[in-house]
Design a protein around this motif. Structure first.
Motif, PDB file in Angstrom:
ATOM      1  N   UNK A  25       0.825  -1.211   0.000  1.00  0.00           N
ATOM      2  CA  UNK A  25       0.000   0.000   0.000  1.00  0.00           C
ATOM      3  C   UNK A  25       0.860   1.263   0.000  1.00  0.00           C
ATOM      4  N   UNK A  26       0.292   2.331  -0.493  1.00  0.00           N
ATOM      5  CA  UNK A  26       0.934   3.638  -0.458  1.00  0.00           C
ATOM      6  C   UNK A  26       0.710   4.279   0.900  1.00  0.00           C
ATOM      7  N   UNK A  27       1.673   5.085   1.345  1.00  0.00           N
ATOM      8  CA  UNK A  27       1.489   5.848   2.580  1.00  0.00           C
ATOM      9  C   UNK A  27       0.383   6.869   2.412  1.00  0.00           C
ATOM     10  N   UNK A  28      -0.201   7.254   3.522  1.00  0.00           N
ATOM     11  CA  UNK A  28      -1.242   8.281   3.497  1.00  0.00           C
ATOM     12  C   UNK A  28      -0.576   9.644   3.317  1.00  0.00           C
ATOM     13  N   UNK A  29      -0.782  10.249   2.175  1.00  0.00           N
ATOM     14  CA  UNK A  29      -0.142  11.515   1.821  1.00  0.00           C
ATOM     15  C   UNK A  29      -1.145  12.389   1.086  1.00  0.00           C
ATOM     16  N   UNK A  30      -1.206  13.678   1.407  1.00  0.00           N
ATOM     17  CA  UNK A  30      -2.135  14.546   0.676  1.00  0.00           C
ATOM     18  C   UNK A  30      -1.805  14.592  -0.813  1.00  0.00           C
ATOM     19  N   UNK A  31      -2.816  14.749  -1.648  1.00  0.00           N
ATOM     20  CA  UNK A  31      -2.550  14.883  -3.083  1.00  0.00           C
ATOM     21  C   UNK A  31      -1.781  16.164  -3.363  1.00  0.00           C
ATOM     22  N   UNK A  32      -1.086  16.238  -4.494  1.00  0.00           N
ATOM     23  CA  UNK A  32      -0.216  17.396  -4.747  1.00  0.00           C
ATOM     24  C   UNK A  32      -0.962  18.725  -4.804  1.00  0.00           C
ATOM     25  N   UNK A  33      -2.221  18.709  -5.250  1.00  0.00           N
ATOM     26  CA  UNK A  33      -2.983  19.956  -5.333  1.00  0.00           C
ATOM     27  C   UNK A  33      -3.255  20.568  -3.966  1.00  0.00           C
ATOM     28  N   UNK A  34      -3.193  19.748  -2.904  1.00  0.00           N
ATOM     29  CA  UNK A  34      -3.417  20.246  -1.553  1.00  0.00           C
ATOM     30  C   UNK A  34      -2.129  20.665  -0.847  1.00  0.00           C
ATOM     31  N   UNK A  35      -1.017  20.544  -1.549  1.00  0.00           N
ATOM     32  CA  UNK A  35       0.281  20.890  -0.968  1.00  0.00           C
ATOM     33  C   UNK A  35       0.754  22.227  -1.517  1.00  0.00           C
ATOM     34  N   UNK A  36       1.570  22.949  -0.750  1.00  0.00           N
ATOM     35  CA  UNK A  36       2.104  24.217  -1.263  1.00  0.00           C
ATOM     36  C   UNK A  36       3.074  23.972  -2.409  1.00  0.00           C
ATOM     37  N   UNK A  37       3.196  24.943  -3.282  1.00  0.00           N
ATOM     38  CA  UNK A  37       4.248  24.882  -4.292  1.00  0.00           C
ATOM     39  C   UNK A  37       5.600  25.002  -3.605  1.00  0.00           C
TER      40      UNK A  37
END
Length: 264
Positions: free
Chosen positions: A90-102
């Motif tokens: 499984x992938x780690x729980x990580x926010x999608x890139x659109x929810x992260x700052x540039x």
């Protein structure tokens, strides 16, 4: 001389190999050995040797030469698609890139590391997003980091629809920051003048096909370092959690004056 990025050499070599294989056979693994530094200002000639074309697999060996000198060797395997068993981690729980700052937003108060990130992205025509500040931020202050890191990455410009192009581009992208996870765990960065840092070999196994110009999460870790070497590995996932590729890389990591020269 400006050092040619290893991922660029590997991706170009894989592309050359793929052009000699039937189109229905997809690149499923690529293993590159870097023998000398490449010069980014000089052309590279890729000589492809067919090793075998079997019922399901084709194997190619590629020599990369610059000014008549061998700078890399790649072995690539291509597979005709078939049915089989399926599982993945499984992938780690990580926010999608659109929810992260540039990167510009994340590092706005850190001009040194912002300049580094912008230069890397501009030079390679890639885009990064980090769930937390990259390990380099901590290590540039002399502090050690955990031997792991997550990075969302994609090609900045749209790519053609050709599957071989996307897998060659993914091989290129997979080289970004992977070995540096080992360095930052010791509170150093590859650019430190007292550090010898160079990739020796790089391997990628391709699983599900995904476009390299769409966001992929590279979960990177370094399980070991010693004897002047460091090992890093990683897993590339798409935003839905499908495992796209697995990566592994070994390189030279030591303080200058403590051993042999880097490849070159």
């Amino acid at each position: 001389m400006h050092r040619k990025f290893g991922g660029e050499i590997a991706g170009q070599a894989a592309m050359a190999a793929g052009l000699t294989v039937a189109r229905e056979r997809a690149l499923h693994s690529a293993h590159t050995h870097f023998l000398r530094e490449g010069d980014s200002d000089a052309p590279v000639t890729y000589q492809v040797r067919p090793v075998r074309d079997g019922t399901s697999f084709s194997t190619r060996h590629v020599d990369g030469l610059q000014d008549g000198r061998l700078i890399c060797q790649l072995t690539a395997s291509f597979q005709r698609a078939g049915a089989g068993f399926d599982h993945q981690i499984p992938r780690s729980s990580t926010p999608p890139p659109e929810q992260l700052p540039t990167v510009e937003e994340l590092l706005r108060d850190d001009p040194e590391n912002l300049a580094w990130a912008q230069a890397v992205m501009a030079r390679g025509s890639v885009e990064f997003r980090f769930p937390i500040p990259p390990n380099r931020v901590v290590a540039s202050r002399g502090a050690a980091t955990p031997p792991r890191q997550q990075i969302w990455i994609r090609a900045r410009a749209p790519l053609p629809d050709d599957p071989l192009t996307h897998r060659a581009a993914l091989l290129y992208l997979s080289d970004y920051l992977l070995l540096s996870v080992a360095a930052t765990h010791h509170g150093v960065i590859p650019q430190d003048p007292g550090i010898q840092f160079a990739t020796i070999d790089h391997s990628v196994w391709f699983h599900h096909f995904r476009r390299a110009d769409e966001w992929l999460l590279h979960e990177q870790e370094s399980p070991w370092a010693g004897q002047g070497l460091a090992l890093s590995r990683g897993f590339l996932f798409d935003r839905d959690g499908a495992l796209v590729a697995s990566t592994q890389q070994q390189g030279l990591l030591r303080r200058r004056g403590s051993g042999a020269r880097a490849p070159g």
